[in-house]
Design a protein around this motif. Structure first.
Motif, PDB file in Angstrom:
ATOM      1  N   ASP A  89       6.182   7.769  -5.863  1.00 55.94           N
ATOM      2  CA  ASP A  89       5.482   7.251  -6.984  1.00 55.94           C
ATOM      3  C   ASP A  89       4.108   6.631  -6.469  1.00 55.94           C
ATOM      4  O   ASP A  89       3.994   6.239  -5.346  1.00 55.94           O
ATOM      5  CB  ASP A  89       6.113   6.239  -7.762  1.00 55.94           C
ATOM      6  CG  ASP A  89       5.623   6.194  -8.967  1.00 55.94           C
ATOM      7  OD1 ASP A  89       4.318   6.652  -9.542  1.00 55.94           O
ATOM      8  OD2 ASP A  89       6.444   5.355  -9.992  1.00 55.94           O
ATOM      9  N   THR A  90       3.206   6.691  -7.234  1.00 51.16           N
ATOM     10  CA  THR A  90       1.862   5.989  -6.731  1.00 51.16           C
ATOM     11  C   THR A  90       1.923   4.766  -7.048  1.00 51.16           C
ATOM     12  O   THR A  90       2.943   4.000  -7.540  1.00 51.16           O
ATOM     13  CB  THR A  90       0.828   6.706  -7.794  1.00 51.16           C
ATOM     14  OG1 THR A  90       1.223   6.118  -9.047  1.00 51.16           O
ATOM     15  CG2 THR A  90       0.564   7.982  -7.768  1.00 51.16           C
ATOM     16  N   MET A  91       0.983   3.952  -6.364  1.00 52.23           N
ATOM     17  CA  MET A  91       1.333   2.331  -6.247  1.00 52.23           C
ATOM     18  C   MET A  91       0.773   1.778  -7.788  1.00 52.23           C
ATOM     19  O   MET A  91       1.322   0.590  -7.939  1.00 52.23           O
ATOM     20  CB  MET A  91       0.023   1.860  -5.340  1.00 52.23           C
ATOM     21  CG  MET A  91       0.493   2.113  -3.874  1.00 52.23           C
ATOM     22  SD  MET A  91       2.077   1.537  -3.150  1.00 52.23           S
ATOM     23  CE  MET A  91       1.689  -0.098  -3.280  1.00 52.23           C
ATOM     24  N   ASP A  92       0.416   2.749  -8.606  1.00 49.03           N
ATOM     25  CA  ASP A  92       0.305   2.085 -10.033  1.00 49.03           C
ATOM     26  C   ASP A  92       1.701   2.336 -10.862  1.00 49.03           C
ATOM     27  O   ASP A  92       1.614   2.091 -12.046  1.00 49.03           O
ATOM     28  CB  ASP A  92      -0.898   2.567 -10.809  1.00 49.03           C
ATOM     29  CG  ASP A  92      -1.140   4.098 -11.150  1.00 49.03           C
ATOM     30  OD1 ASP A  92      -0.252   4.881 -10.324  1.00 49.03           O
ATOM     31  OD2 ASP A  92      -1.965   4.309 -11.565  1.00 49.03           O
ATOM     32  N   ASN A  93       2.634   2.906 -10.048  1.00 46.91           N
ATOM     33  CA  ASN A  93       3.921   3.074 -10.750  1.00 46.91           C
ATOM     34  C   ASN A  93       3.817   4.012 -11.866  1.00 46.91           C
ATOM     35  O   ASN A  93       4.554   3.880 -12.908  1.00 46.91           O
ATOM     36  CB  ASN A  93       4.632   1.807 -10.965  1.00 46.91           C
ATOM     37  CG  ASN A  93       4.725   0.952  -9.902  1.00 46.91           C
ATOM     38  OD1 ASN A  93       5.404   1.694  -8.725  1.00 46.91           O
ATOM     39  ND2 ASN A  93       4.303  -0.156  -9.926  1.00 46.91           N
ATOM     40  N   ALA A  94       3.172   5.121 -11.750  1.00 48.94           N
ATOM     41  CA  ALA A  94       2.863   6.016 -12.984  1.00 48.94           C
ATOM     42  C   ALA A  94       4.131   6.555 -13.488  1.00 48.94           C
ATOM     43  O   ALA A  94       4.225   6.787 -14.454  1.00 48.94           O
ATOM     44  CB  ALA A  94       1.830   7.043 -12.414  1.00 48.94           C
ATOM     45  N   SER A  95       4.873   7.277 -12.527  1.00 51.58           N
ATOM     46  CA  SER A  95       6.076   8.037 -12.856  1.00 51.58           C
ATOM     47  C   SER A  95       7.051   6.899 -13.206  1.00 51.58           C
ATOM     48  O   SER A  95       7.641   7.488 -14.292  1.00 51.58           O
ATOM     49  CB  SER A  95       6.577   8.582 -11.474  1.00 51.58           C
ATOM     50  OG  SER A  95       5.842   9.492 -10.819  1.00 51.58           O
ATOM     51  N   CYS A 133       0.843  -1.131  -0.139  1.00 54.25           N
ATOM     52  CA  CYS A 133       0.026   0.140   0.115  1.00 54.25           C
ATOM     53  C   CYS A 133       0.865   1.195   0.099  1.00 54.25           C
ATOM     54  O   CYS A 133       2.214   1.213   0.142  1.00 54.25           O
ATOM     55  CB  CYS A 133      -1.110   0.141   1.225  1.00 54.25           C
ATOM     56  SG  CYS A 133       0.073   0.172   2.681  1.00 54.25           S
ATOM     57  N   LEU A 134       0.371   2.405  -0.246  1.00 57.44           N
ATOM     58  CA  LEU A 134       1.196   3.764  -0.356  1.00 57.44           C
ATOM     59  C   LEU A 134       1.799   3.784   0.913  1.00 57.44           C
ATOM     60  O   LEU A 134       2.994   4.321   0.910  1.00 57.44           O
ATOM     61  CB  LEU A 134       0.212   4.995  -0.636  1.00 57.44           C
ATOM     62  CG  LEU A 134       0.763   6.170  -0.923  1.00 57.44           C
ATOM     63  CD1 LEU A 134       1.910   5.887  -2.011  1.00 57.44           C
ATOM     64  CD2 LEU A 134      -0.155   7.245  -1.114  1.00 57.44           C
ATOM     65  N   ARG A 169       5.073   2.242   0.854  1.00 55.46           N
ATOM     66  CA  ARG A 169       5.816   2.969   0.060  1.00 55.46           C
ATOM     67  C   ARG A 169       6.549   4.348   0.734  1.00 55.46           C
ATOM     68  O   ARG A 169       7.719   4.500   0.652  1.00 55.46           O
ATOM     69  CB  ARG A 169       5.346   3.376  -1.208  1.00 55.46           C
ATOM     70  CG  ARG A 169       6.174   3.741  -2.203  1.00 55.46           C
ATOM     71  CD  ARG A 169       5.711   3.752  -3.795  1.00 55.46           C
ATOM     72  NE  ARG A 169       5.980   2.180  -4.080  1.00 55.46           N
ATOM     73  CZ  ARG A 169       5.481   1.864  -5.501  1.00 55.46           C
ATOM     74  NH1 ARG A 169       5.086   2.927  -6.066  1.00 55.46           N
ATOM     75  NH2 ARG A 169       5.314   0.706  -5.802  1.00 55.46           N
TER      76      ARG A 169
END
Length: 133
Positions: free
Chosen positions: A71-77, A48-49, A52
């Protein structure tokens, strides 16, 4: 952590011409996954965030003077910049001016330093302006 210290020294050296940002992405060698024999920390895969964010605090300890984003949990960056495992970028006026290779092999502080040295030289060089009357 040695790379992080090198990055922090670079950021301190060029603080007059650039803003630096660290972005903590997904853990490359989680303790419950693809474990590295020389891992400095025991960090499990982020569920979860909050996981991280806790792991990112270790990065903050390694570079306390540099702003840190997570970074977001969907690894956008990571997806947008191809950052997995680590990567160096220079972004100027919303344009990528320098893109380092993917780490760990392509992570070269020396290349980033050279780019910044050249940029600083251009900033300090007086421009010649010709005015015709």
């Amino acid at each position: 952590m040695a790379r992080l210290r090198s990055f922090q020294r670079l950021a301190a050296h060029f603080v007059d011409i650039a803003d630096f940002l660290l972005v903590y992405i997904e853990e490359a060698h989680p303790s419950d996954g693809w474990v590295s024999s020389d891992a400095a920390y025991n960090i499990p895969k982020h569920q979860c965030l909050q996981d991280r964010l806790r792991a990112a605090q270790l990065m903050r300890e390694g570079a306390p003077d540099c702003p840190l984003a997570v970074d977001t949990m969907d690894n956008a960056s990571s997806a947008a910049y191809g950052a997995y495992f680590e990567r160096l970028y220079i972004i100027q006026e919303e344009k990528v001016m320098y893109q380092g290779g993917r780490g760990p092999e392509g992570y070269k502080i020396s290349e980033l330093r050279s780019w910044l040295d050249e940029y600083k030289t251009r900033l300090q060089s007086p421009s010649t302006v010709v005015i015709q009357v």
